[in-house]
Scaffold this motif. Structure first.
Motif, PDB file in Angstrom:
ATOM      1  N   THR A 111     -35.596  -1.577 -33.044  1.00  0.00           N
ATOM      2  CA  THR A 111     -34.179  -1.320 -32.777  1.00  0.00           C
ATOM      3  C   THR A 111     -34.021  -0.830 -31.336  1.00  0.00           C
ATOM      4  O   THR A 111     -33.783  -1.620 -30.427  1.00  0.00           O
ATOM      5  N   ILE A 112     -34.157   0.466 -31.105  1.00  0.00           N
ATOM      6  CA  ILE A 112     -34.178   0.979 -29.734  1.00  0.00           C
ATOM      7  C   ILE A 112     -35.528   0.623 -29.115  1.00  0.00           C
ATOM      8  O   ILE A 112     -36.580   0.874 -29.705  1.00  0.00           O
ATOM      9  N   ILE A 113     -35.516   0.023 -27.928  1.00  0.00           N
ATOM     10  CA  ILE A 113     -36.763  -0.394 -27.290  1.00  0.00           C
ATOM     11  C   ILE A 113     -37.343   0.769 -26.497  1.00  0.00           C
ATOM     12  O   ILE A 113     -36.750   1.238 -25.519  1.00  0.00           O
ATOM     13  N   ASP A 114     -38.488   1.252 -26.950  1.00  0.00           N
ATOM     14  CA  ASP A 114     -39.165   2.407 -26.366  1.00  0.00           C
ATOM     15  C   ASP A 114     -39.979   1.941 -25.156  1.00  0.00           C
ATOM     16  O   ASP A 114     -40.975   1.230 -25.305  1.00  0.00           O
ATOM     17  N   LEU A 115     -39.564   2.353 -23.971  1.00  0.00           N
ATOM     18  CA  LEU A 115     -40.249   1.914 -22.755  1.00  0.00           C
ATOM     19  C   LEU A 115     -41.553   2.660 -22.511  1.00  0.00           C
ATOM     20  O   LEU A 115     -42.261   2.359 -21.546  1.00  0.00           O
ATOM     21  N   ASP A 116     -41.885   3.603 -23.383  1.00  0.00           N
ATOM     22  CA  ASP A 116     -43.221   4.189 -23.356  1.00  0.00           C
ATOM     23  C   ASP A 116     -44.196   3.325 -24.155  1.00  0.00           C
ATOM     24  O   ASP A 116     -45.410   3.510 -24.068  1.00  0.00           O
ATOM     25  N   THR A 117     -43.643   2.386 -24.919  1.00  0.00           N
ATOM     26  CA  THR A 117     -44.457   1.475 -25.730  1.00  0.00           C
ATOM     27  C   THR A 117     -44.404   0.047 -25.205  1.00  0.00           C
ATOM     28  O   THR A 117     -45.429  -0.638 -25.139  1.00  0.00           O
ATOM     29  N   TYR A 118     -43.212  -0.398 -24.820  1.00  0.00           N
ATOM     30  CA  TYR A 118     -43.011  -1.777 -24.375  1.00  0.00           C
ATOM     31  C   TYR A 118     -42.629  -1.817 -22.898  1.00  0.00           C
ATOM     32  O   TYR A 118     -42.075  -0.856 -22.358  1.00  0.00           O
ATOM     33  N   SER A 119     -42.903  -2.938 -22.268  1.00  0.00           N
ATOM     34  CA  SER A 119     -42.522  -3.105 -20.865  1.00  0.00           C
ATOM     35  C   SER A 119     -41.003  -3.241 -20.758  1.00  0.00           C
ATOM     36  O   SER A 119     -40.336  -3.642 -21.720  1.00  0.00           O
ATOM     37  N   PRO A 120     -40.436  -2.923 -19.594  1.00  0.00           N
ATOM     38  CA  PRO A 120     -38.994  -3.096 -19.405  1.00  0.00           C
ATOM     39  C   PRO A 120     -38.642  -4.576 -19.330  1.00  0.00           C
ATOM     40  O   PRO A 120     -39.514  -5.421 -19.085  1.00  0.00           O
ATOM     41  N   PRO A 121     -37.381  -4.926 -19.539  1.00  0.00           N
ATOM     42  CA  PRO A 121     -36.983  -6.335 -19.436  1.00  0.00           C
ATOM     43  C   PRO A 121     -37.169  -6.851 -18.013  1.00  0.00           C
ATOM     44  O   PRO A 121     -37.153  -6.084 -17.048  1.00  0.00           O
ATOM     45  N   ASP A 122     -37.338  -8.161 -17.902  1.00  0.00           N
ATOM     46  CA  ASP A 122     -37.496  -8.772 -16.582  1.00  0.00           C
ATOM     47  C   ASP A 122     -36.173  -8.839 -15.826  1.00  0.00           C
ATOM     48  O   ASP A 122     -36.140  -8.695 -14.605  1.00  0.00           O
ATOM     49  N   LEU A 123     -35.092  -9.069 -16.562  1.00  0.00           N
ATOM     50  CA  LEU A 123     -33.777  -9.240 -15.946  1.00  0.00           C
ATOM     51  C   LEU A 123     -32.749  -8.409 -16.697  1.00  0.00           C
ATOM     52  O   LEU A 123     -32.661  -8.474 -17.925  1.00  0.00           O
ATOM     53  N   VAL A 124     -31.987  -7.628 -15.942  1.00  0.00           N
ATOM     54  CA  VAL A 124     -30.895  -6.827 -16.498  1.00  0.00           C
ATOM     55  C   VAL A 124     -29.607  -7.233 -15.793  1.00  0.00           C
ATOM     56  O   VAL A 124     -29.588  -7.430 -14.574  1.00  0.00           O
ATOM     57  N   ILE A 125     -28.524  -7.354 -16.569  1.00  0.00           N
ATOM     58  CA  ILE A 125     -27.231  -7.770 -16.012  1.00  0.00           C
ATOM     59  C   ILE A 125     -26.145  -6.812 -16.481  1.00  0.00           C
ATOM     60  O   ILE A 125     -26.048  -6.504 -17.674  1.00  0.00           O
ATOM     61  N   GLU A 126     -25.338  -6.348 -15.540  1.00  0.00           N
ATOM     62  CA  GLU A 126     -24.135  -5.586 -15.857  1.00  0.00           C
ATOM     63  C   GLU A 126     -22.920  -6.411 -15.436  1.00  0.00           C
ATOM     64  O   GLU A 126     -22.887  -6.955 -14.328  1.00  0.00           O
ATOM     65  N   VAL A 127     -21.951  -6.522 -16.336  1.00  0.00           N
ATOM     66  CA  VAL A 127     -20.699  -7.219 -16.041  1.00  0.00           C
ATOM     67  C   VAL A 127     -19.681  -6.159 -15.644  1.00  0.00           C
ATOM     68  O   VAL A 127     -19.316  -5.304 -16.454  1.00  0.00           O
ATOM     69  N   ALA A 128     -19.251  -6.195 -14.385  1.00  0.00           N
ATOM     70  CA  ALA A 128     -18.434  -5.111 -13.833  1.00  0.00           C
ATOM     71  C   ALA A 128     -16.990  -5.551 -13.645  1.00  0.00           C
ATOM     72  O   ALA A 128     -16.699  -6.399 -12.800  1.00  0.00           O
ATOM     73  N   TYR A 129     -16.107  -4.965 -14.442  1.00  0.00           N
ATOM     74  CA  TYR A 129     -14.672  -5.165 -14.223  1.00  0.00           C
ATOM     75  C   TYR A 129     -14.067  -3.915 -13.588  1.00  0.00           C
ATOM     76  O   TYR A 129     -13.355  -3.990 -12.600  1.00  0.00           O
ATOM     77  N   SER A 130     -14.395  -2.750 -14.165  1.00  0.00           N
ATOM     78  CA  SER A 130     -13.876  -1.492 -13.613  1.00  0.00           C
ATOM     79  C   SER A 130     -15.000  -0.541 -13.209  1.00  0.00           C
ATOM     80  O   SER A 130     -14.736   0.578 -12.781  1.00  0.00           O
ATOM     81  N   SER A 131     -16.256  -0.989 -13.333  1.00  0.00           N
ATOM     82  CA  SER A 131     -17.400  -0.093 -13.100  1.00  0.00           C
ATOM     83  C   SER A 131     -18.259  -0.531 -11.918  1.00  0.00           C
ATOM     84  O   SER A 131     -19.428  -0.163 -11.822  1.00  0.00           O
ATOM     85  N   LEU A 132     -17.684  -1.303 -10.988  1.00  0.00           N
ATOM     86  CA  LEU A 132     -18.480  -1.924  -9.933  1.00  0.00           C
ATOM     87  C   LEU A 132     -19.225  -0.900  -9.077  1.00  0.00           C
ATOM     88  O   LEU A 132     -20.415  -1.066  -8.795  1.00  0.00           O
ATOM     89  N   ALA A 133     -18.542   0.149  -8.642  1.00  0.00           N
ATOM     90  CA  ALA A 133     -19.184   1.131  -7.763  1.00  0.00           C
ATOM     91  C   ALA A 133     -20.389   1.765  -8.445  1.00  0.00           C
ATOM     92  O   ALA A 133     -21.451   1.935  -7.831  1.00  0.00           O
ATOM     93  N   ASP A 134     -20.246   2.098  -9.712  1.00  0.00           N
ATOM     94  CA  ASP A 134     -21.358   2.712 -10.434  1.00  0.00           C
ATOM     95  C   ASP A 134     -22.485   1.718 -10.667  1.00  0.00           C
ATOM     96  O   ASP A 134     -23.666   2.060 -10.562  1.00  0.00           O
ATOM     97  N   ASP A 135     -22.131   0.469 -10.975  1.00  0.00           N
ATOM     98  CA  ASP A 135     -23.161  -0.549 -11.204  1.00  0.00           C
ATOM     99  C   ASP A 135     -23.979  -0.792  -9.940  1.00  0.00           C
ATOM    100  O   ASP A 135     -25.183  -1.057 -10.003  1.00  0.00           O
ATOM    101  N   LYS A 136     -23.337  -0.711  -8.772  1.00  0.00           N
ATOM    102  CA  LYS A 136     -24.052  -0.910  -7.507  1.00  0.00           C
ATOM    103  C   LYS A 136     -24.799   0.347  -7.071  1.00  0.00           C
ATOM    104  O   LYS A 136     -25.703   0.261  -6.240  1.00  0.00           O
ATOM    105  N   GLY A 137     -24.415   1.493  -7.623  1.00  0.00           N
ATOM    106  CA  GLY A 137     -24.993   2.755  -7.191  1.00  0.00           C
ATOM    107  C   GLY A 137     -25.986   3.347  -8.170  1.00  0.00           C
ATOM    108  O   GLY A 137     -27.166   3.007  -8.176  1.00  0.00           O
TER     109      GLY A 137
END
Length: 213
Positions: A111-137
């Motif tokens: 369910t929750i992916i434990d990064l102490d057990t599994y590697s992180p994903p290769d690609l992460v995507i955020e879709v920014a409509y009102s959160s652009l500054a935070d997504d870039k920061g």
């Protein structure tokens, strides 16, 4: 009384211990929130995800699925999945992928992916409509710290894909994916532009014509 005890603002970063963060996301009031924790601060996102966000969310998933299918690239996709490094960091990106040799990294029943057990994903995507500054920061720093290989931000309002390759806890802008070689951000941006004027079936057909070249 701590800031967290006094009130719990959403859609902003709040100073919090890890235990306070876990307590907050376990509160039924915030069961629909997306949670992030980094550098001793937490962020619960409760903003409504409207039509523009949801449509671009679909397009980017469809584009990657089509591209990898045509190119014979193994892929494991995750929609709003939680990645946790207990005690220090957590993220719930809009979309994430394990690619190639990593496509079978995480068993189906996890369910929750434990990064102490599994590697992180290769690609992460955020879709920014009102959160652009935070997504870039702050989120960019979070994903750098987690060790994902590539991070894309879909700037919905400006119809732009801002893509970063991540190495050694730092990142640089790229115009072509490094984890999905041959996939250019310009093609994705054109697909988003077309989606403003035509339905997803027609956009998908156009993407197929581009990927089969």
């Amino acid at each position: 009384m701590s800031q967290l005890q006094a009130k719990l603002p959403t859609d902003t970063w709040v100073n919090a211990t890890w235990d306070e963060y876990i307590k907050a996301i376990s509160n039924p009031t915030y069961e629909n929130a997306r949670g992030y924790y980094y550098n001793g601060r937490m962020r619960l996102e409760m903003s409504a995800l409207g039509n523009p966000h949801s449509r671009d969310h679909f397009i980017v998933i469809a584009a990657i699925a089509l591209f990898t299918s045509i190119r014979g690239i193994d892929l494991d996709g995750h929609d709003n999945c939680t990645y946790r490094k207990t005690g220090c960091a957590e993220a719930q990106p809009d979309v994430s992928f394990y690619v190639g040799a990593n496509a079978e990294t995480v068993p189906w029943e996890v369910t929750i992916i434990d990064l102490d057990t599994y590697s992180p994903p290769d690609l992460v995507i955020e879709v920014a409509y009102s959160s652009l500054a935070d997504d870039k920061g702050e989120k960019r720093l979070l994903y750098e710290s987690l060790g994902v290989r590539e991070y894309w931000i879909i700037d919905v309002q400006n119809v732009q894909v801002i893509a970063f390759e991540i190495q050694n806890r730092g990142s640089r802008r790229i115009d072509e994916s490094q984890v999905l070689p041959g996939l250019e951000m310009a093609v994705l941006e054109e697909a988003f532009r077309r989606s403003r004027q035509m339905n997803h079936g027609k956009v998908s057909a156009w993407l197929l014509s581009q990927f089969q070249v």
